[in-house]
Design an enzyme around this catalytic site. Structure first.
Site, PDB file in Angstrom:
ATOM      1  N   ASP A   1       1.243  -1.144  -0.245  1.00  0.00           N
ATOM      2  CA  ASP A   1       0.111  -0.170   0.355  1.00  0.00           C
ATOM      3  C   ASP A   1       1.018   1.370  -0.248  1.00  0.00           C
ATOM      4  O   ASP A   1       1.709   1.422   0.542  1.00  0.00           O
ATOM      5  CB  ASP A   1      -0.811  -0.250   1.058  1.00  0.00           C
ATOM      6  CG  ASP A   1      -1.824   0.741   0.565  1.00  0.00           C
ATOM      7  OD1 ASP A   1      -2.478   1.250  -0.263  1.00  0.00           O
ATOM      8  OD2 ASP A   1      -2.758   1.534   2.294  1.00  0.00           O
TER       9      ASP A   1
ATOM     10  N   ASN B   1     -10.991  -2.873  -4.899  1.00  0.00           N
ATOM     11  CA  ASN B   1     -10.547  -2.036  -5.489  1.00  0.00           C
ATOM     12  C   ASN B   1     -10.949  -1.742  -6.908  1.00  0.00           C
ATOM     13  O   ASN B   1     -10.526  -0.688  -7.592  1.00  0.00           O
ATOM     14  CB  ASN B   1      -8.301  -2.285  -6.010  1.00  0.00           C
ATOM     15  CG  ASN B   1      -7.566  -1.831  -4.418  1.00  0.00           C
ATOM     16  OD1 ASN B   1      -6.997  -3.077  -4.109  1.00  0.00           O
ATOM     17  ND2 ASN B   1      -8.198  -1.232  -3.586  1.00  0.00           N
TER      18      ASN B   1
HETATM   19  C1  IPE Z   1      -5.163  -2.815  -0.080  1.00  0.00           C
HETATM   20  O1  IPE Z   1      -4.926  -1.447   0.147  1.00  0.00           O
HETATM   21  C2  IPE Z   1      -5.427  -2.940  -1.154  1.00  0.00           C
HETATM   22  C3  IPE Z   1      -3.683  -3.646  -2.194  1.00  0.00           C
HETATM   23  C4  IPE Z   1      -2.774  -3.516  -1.192  1.00  0.00           C
HETATM   24  C5  IPE Z   1      -4.163  -4.187  -3.019  1.00  0.00           C
HETATM   25  P1  IPE Z   1      -6.004  -0.897  -0.210  1.00  0.00           P
HETATM   26  O2  IPE Z   1      -5.558   0.332  -0.149  1.00  0.00           O
HETATM   27  O3  IPE Z   1      -7.223  -0.579  -0.744  1.00  0.00           O
HETATM   28  O4  IPE Z   1      -7.122  -0.788   1.449  1.00  0.00           O
HETATM   29  P2  IPE Z   1      -7.540   0.586   2.182  1.00  0.00           P
HETATM   30  O5  IPE Z   1      -8.814   0.803   1.194  1.00  0.00           O
HETATM   31  O6  IPE Z   1      -6.834   1.644   2.220  1.00  0.00           O
HETATM   32  O7  IPE Z   1      -7.428  -0.093   3.562  1.00  0.00           O
HETATM   33  C1  IPE Z   2      -1.990  -0.088  -3.471  1.00  0.00           C
HETATM   34  O1  IPE Z   2      -1.300   0.961  -3.609  1.00  0.00           O
HETATM   35  C2  IPE Z   2      -2.820  -0.464  -4.700  1.00  0.00           C
HETATM   36  C3  IPE Z   2      -3.444  -0.976  -4.912  1.00  0.00           C
HETATM   37  C4  IPE Z   2      -4.370  -0.462  -4.665  1.00  0.00           C
HETATM   38  C5  IPE Z   2      -3.565  -1.472  -6.163  1.00  0.00           C
HETATM   39  P1  IPE Z   2      -2.677   2.260  -4.033  1.00  0.00           P
HETATM   40  O2  IPE Z   2      -3.243   2.201  -5.071  1.00  0.00           O
HETATM   41  O3  IPE Z   2      -3.593   1.704  -3.014  1.00  0.00           O
HETATM   42  O4  IPE Z   2      -1.788   3.701  -2.907  1.00  0.00           O
HETATM   43  P2  IPE Z   2      -2.494   5.047  -1.979  1.00  0.00           P
HETATM   44  O5  IPE Z   2      -3.154   3.837  -0.672  1.00  0.00           O
HETATM   45  O6  IPE Z   2      -3.600   5.298  -2.582  1.00  0.00           O
HETATM   46  O7  IPE Z   2      -1.718   5.542  -1.773  1.00  0.00           O
HETATM   47 MG    MG Z   3      -3.974   2.337  -0.416  1.00  0.00          MG
END
Ligand code: IPE
Ligand code: IPE
Ligand code: MG
Length: 230
Positions: free
Chosen positions: A17, A65
């Protein structure tokens, strides 16, 4: 590196993340962060293998996502296309295999085909596994298992439930790392994480380099896993 006298987790799972925020800090589109994150993921797999980890599960796309804006999803699909055409070949050459957990049927048809080929063409004698969680959600995984169990119509043991999950045959993660500063599991491996050691870091995933990975493993190495015993 293997001989550093560390207690190396057999299976490490990573919630990658903080990629979007990493890009935002650089006044760049979120996709730029996801690209950088993929490079970090590839480097992390090399480090993990070098250190003696056998299974590395990476959370690349959650079921939740999938409701993000289409443009961002397209950027991720392009990364998957690249990974499953080019990067997997380097993995194979290094004796590693790729596995996938999650419901890939919701992904674009060509991406599904590339993923299936990537899994199928993996070396049969691999000693290291990169497991990509793609459109993965623990609740969907458990619900799917429950439905399979109902159609079977017999009481199940804990082991039987484990066998109905996407991760059947894969040992539970010993160590779960979450980068990006959030303290939650976000629907990742809820069944399998029953006794996993957890590690949270503020480091945004693209910055989670070899030094940071090693630091996390050193932290794991010092832990006392009791599994409910004394
Ligand atoms: C968790 O990250 C999913 C992945 C890293 C693929 P998210 O960014 O989706 O999680 P939340 O929404 O902050 O819980
Ligand atoms: C996690 O990175 C990876 C995926 C969900 C694909 P994010 O896209 O959630 O990155 P942040 O949390 O918004 O920085
Ligand atoms: Mg994220």
């Amino acid at each position: 590196m293997k001989g550093d006298n560390l207690n190396i987790p057999r299976h490490v799972a990573v919630i990658m993340d903080g990629n979007g925020r990493w890009a935002k800090k650089r006044f760049m589109p979120r996709t730029f962060g996801h690209n950088a994150g993929m490079n970090t993921m590839i480097a992390m797999a090399r480090t993990a293998k070098k250190m003696g980890v056998e299974y590395l599960t990476v959370y690349a796309l959650s079921t939740e996502n999938l409701s993000r804006p289409q443009e961002g999803l397209e950027g991720l699909y392009n990364l998957f296309r690249k990974y499953f055409t080019k990067n997997v070949k380097d993995l194979y050459a290094e004796g590693a295999a790729v596995k996938v957990i999650g419901d890939i049927a919701a992904l674009p048809a060509d991406v599904q085909e590339l993923i299936k080929d990537g899994v199928k063409n993996s070396p049969a004698d691999a000693c290291f596994f990169v497991i990509l969680a793609l459109n993965y959600g623990a609740r969907a995984e458990i619900t799917r298992a429950v439905n399979m169990a109902i159609s079977r119509g017999e009481p199940l043991s804990e082991g039987d439930v484990g066998d109905l999950l996407y991760t059947s045959g894969i040992p539970d993660p010993d160590f779960i790392i979450r980068t990006g500063g959030e303290y939650r599991l976000s629907n990742f491996l809820l069944w399998q994480a029953a006794y996993s050691e957890l590690y949270f870091t503020d480091v945004l995933f693209p910055d989670f380099n070899e030094r940071e990975f090693k630091k996390a493993i050193e932290n794991y190495s010092k832990r006392n896993r009791r599994f409910g015993k004394i």
